[in-house]
Design an enzyme around this catalytic site. Structure first.
Site, PDB file in Angstrom:
ATOM      1  N   ASP A  49      36.558  37.916  43.102  1.00  0.00           N
ATOM      2  CA  ASP A  49      37.284  37.084  41.829  1.00  0.00           C
ATOM      3  C   ASP A  49      37.161  35.728  42.562  1.00  0.00           C
ATOM      4  OD1 ASP A  49      39.228  38.050  39.754  1.00  0.00           O
ATOM      5  OD2 ASP A  49      39.403  36.015  40.195  1.00  0.00           O
ATOM      6  N   ASP A  75      32.735  32.740  43.484  1.00  0.00           N
ATOM      7  CA  ASP A  75      32.475  32.513  42.161  1.00  0.00           C
ATOM      8  C   ASP A  75      31.093  33.292  41.844  1.00  0.00           C
ATOM      9  OD1 ASP A  75      31.832  31.412  39.806  1.00  0.00           O
ATOM     10  OD2 ASP A  75      33.033  29.341  40.709  1.00  0.00           O
ATOM     11  N   LEU A  80      26.671  36.161  45.178  1.00  0.00           N
ATOM     12  CA  LEU A  80      27.316  37.099  45.439  1.00  0.00           C
ATOM     13  C   LEU A  80      27.767  37.244  46.762  1.00  0.00           C
ATOM     14  CD1 LEU A  80      25.115  39.727  43.201  1.00  0.00           C
ATOM     15  CD2 LEU A  80      27.607  39.394  43.009  1.00  0.00           C
ATOM     16  N   SER A  96      35.585  37.545  33.250  1.00  0.00           N
ATOM     17  CA  SER A  96      35.763  36.398  32.354  1.00  0.00           C
ATOM     18  C   SER A  96      37.199  36.032  32.062  1.00  0.00           C
ATOM     19  CB  SER A  96      34.862  36.533  31.142  1.00  0.00           C
ATOM     20  OG  SER A  96      35.244  35.444  30.275  1.00  0.00           O
ATOM     21  N   TYR A 166      33.901  31.189  24.660  1.00  0.00           N
ATOM     22  CA  TYR A 166      33.953  32.787  24.719  1.00  0.00           C
ATOM     23  C   TYR A 166      33.084  33.566  24.005  1.00  0.00           C
ATOM     24  CZ  TYR A 166      36.624  37.003  26.253  1.00  0.00           C
ATOM     25  OH  TYR A 166      37.114  38.157  26.548  1.00  0.00           O
ATOM     26  N   LYS A 170      29.913  36.047  25.375  1.00  0.00           N
ATOM     27  CA  LYS A 170      30.128  37.230  25.274  1.00  0.00           C
ATOM     28  C   LYS A 170      29.084  37.819  24.586  1.00  0.00           C
ATOM     29  CE  LYS A 170      33.007  38.756  28.263  1.00  0.00           C
ATOM     30  NZ  LYS A 170      32.670  39.249  29.590  1.00  0.00           N
TER      31      LYS A 170
END
Ligand code: UDP
Length: 337
Positions: A49, A75, A80, A96, A166, A170
């Site tokens: 996170d 982030d 990663l 998200s 959003y 998505k």
């Protein structure tokens, strides 16, 4: 079509011993509860996170309570952690921001995490041979023209409005998830989350349940947007986690609505919260935000055709548990006498 979908056979708790699950967005509200659900089963969780909307208290709580919880502050847009030596069995893509107040403040971050971030997680799933679940949203239906919403409905979505960052990202994340399955045979699942509430939500999240509960606890006016005739169907977070679990261990790659079909108008929601919390608050009306969906209720038929899922926490007890959380949390709102 939902005919002849195979019934889910849920794994037993012992199946999770030795399993590693990556939860993107682990300091967030739903992912925090999901992480705890699997930690309790003995799985190892790798949480990621960047705290853009997740809470340090959520990740600190999991770190304190469970030795199997490993946390990275990162982030996903930019990378990663080094997972070279990790075996990863399951990946949950839940990173998200999801509150309408976030849409105005951080739209680019939302679009990027749902596109670039999801892509990174899908690549990881491909590399590790992990099963991948994308947490999509009822927002993919936009302001729906059919009611209740069924998974086959393709939606009525505004492309350039305040919620588009959003909704559209998505939709993109769902399409990319399906593309990775079709092109690379990644083992994917998709859930569409409807309105969810419960303990460990941010008090200043901006969404209707934390707003109304905290206003009611403080004896302030509850701010109903518009005339309050718009509807939502609220699901308590532990029920939602059960639904996610059922989909993750089903054999179906197509999207599933998850939530609770107990639909209420927003005005009714305000009145009930005042009554349940025995508050003296009154109701005040504020302007309705642009593109606010008029009606929302999930059809749960598809989920219930593959599982025994039934929401267990009703509106009243869920609201009481959530209010208790806000009362006991650091904010420690005092009831007006
Ligand atoms: N809403 C409201 N008062 C508030 C916050 C939200 O009346 O203080 C309304 C909002 O306009 C919407 C519904 O409650 O119709 C649910 O809003 P929320 O932000 O929780 O999530 P949404 O379902 O719109 O994404």
């Amino acid at each position: 079509m939902m005919m002849n979908l195979k019934k889910v056979v849920l794994p037993s708790d012992s199946d999770f011993l030795g399993k590693t699950i990556l939860v993107a967005g682990a300091a967030g509200f739903v992912p925090g509860h999901l992480s705890e659900f699997y930690l309790k089963k003995g799985a190892r969780i790798i949480g990621i996170d960047n705290f853009i909307t997740g809470s340090r208290s959520n990740s600190e709580y999991l770190q304190r309570e469970y030795k199997n919880f490993k946390f990275y502050e990162m982030d996903l847009i930019y990378g990663l952690p080094d997972l070279r030596d990790e075996k990863i069995d399951y990946i949950f893509s839940l990173a998200s921001p999801a509150s309408p107040i976030d849409f105005a403040k951080i739209p680019i971050e939302i679009m990027r995490v749902n596109s670039e971030g999801t892509l990174r997680l899908l690549d990881l799933a491909r590399e590790k041979g992990a099963r991948f679940l994308e947490a999509s949203t009822s927002e993919v239906y936009g302001d729906p023209e059919i009611h209740p919403q069924v998974e086959d409905y393709v939606g009525h979505v505004q492309i350039n409005g305040p919620r588009s960052c959003y909704d559209e990202s998505k939709r993109f994340a769902e399409a990319m998830t399906s593309s990775y399955r079709m092109k690379y045979t990644v083992d994917t699942r998709i859930v569409r989350i409807f309105n969810t509430y419960g303990p460990r939500m941010r008090a200043n999240d901006g969404r209707v349940v934390p707003n109304f509960i905290n206003q009611a606890l403080r004896g302030e006016e509850l701010t109903v947007y518009g005339d309050g005739s718009q509807t939502r169907s609220f699901c308590y977070v532990t029920d939602l986690v059960t639904a996610i679990h059922n989909v993750m261990f089903s054999e179906d790659h197509t999207p599933f609505n998850i939530g609770n079909s107990d639909e209420k108008t927003i005005l009714e929601t305000a009145e009930l919260i005042i009554k349940i919390l025995n508050s003296k608050s009154k109701i005040t009306f504020k302007p309705l935000p642009k593109d606010d969906p008029v009606r929302r209720r999930p059809s749960l038929k598809k989920l219930q055709s593959i599982s025994d899922y039934k929401p267990e926490v009703d509106f009243e007890s869920g609201m009481i548990k959530t209010a208790e959380y806000f009362l006991n949390s650091k904010n420690n709102f005092k009831m007006d006498s």
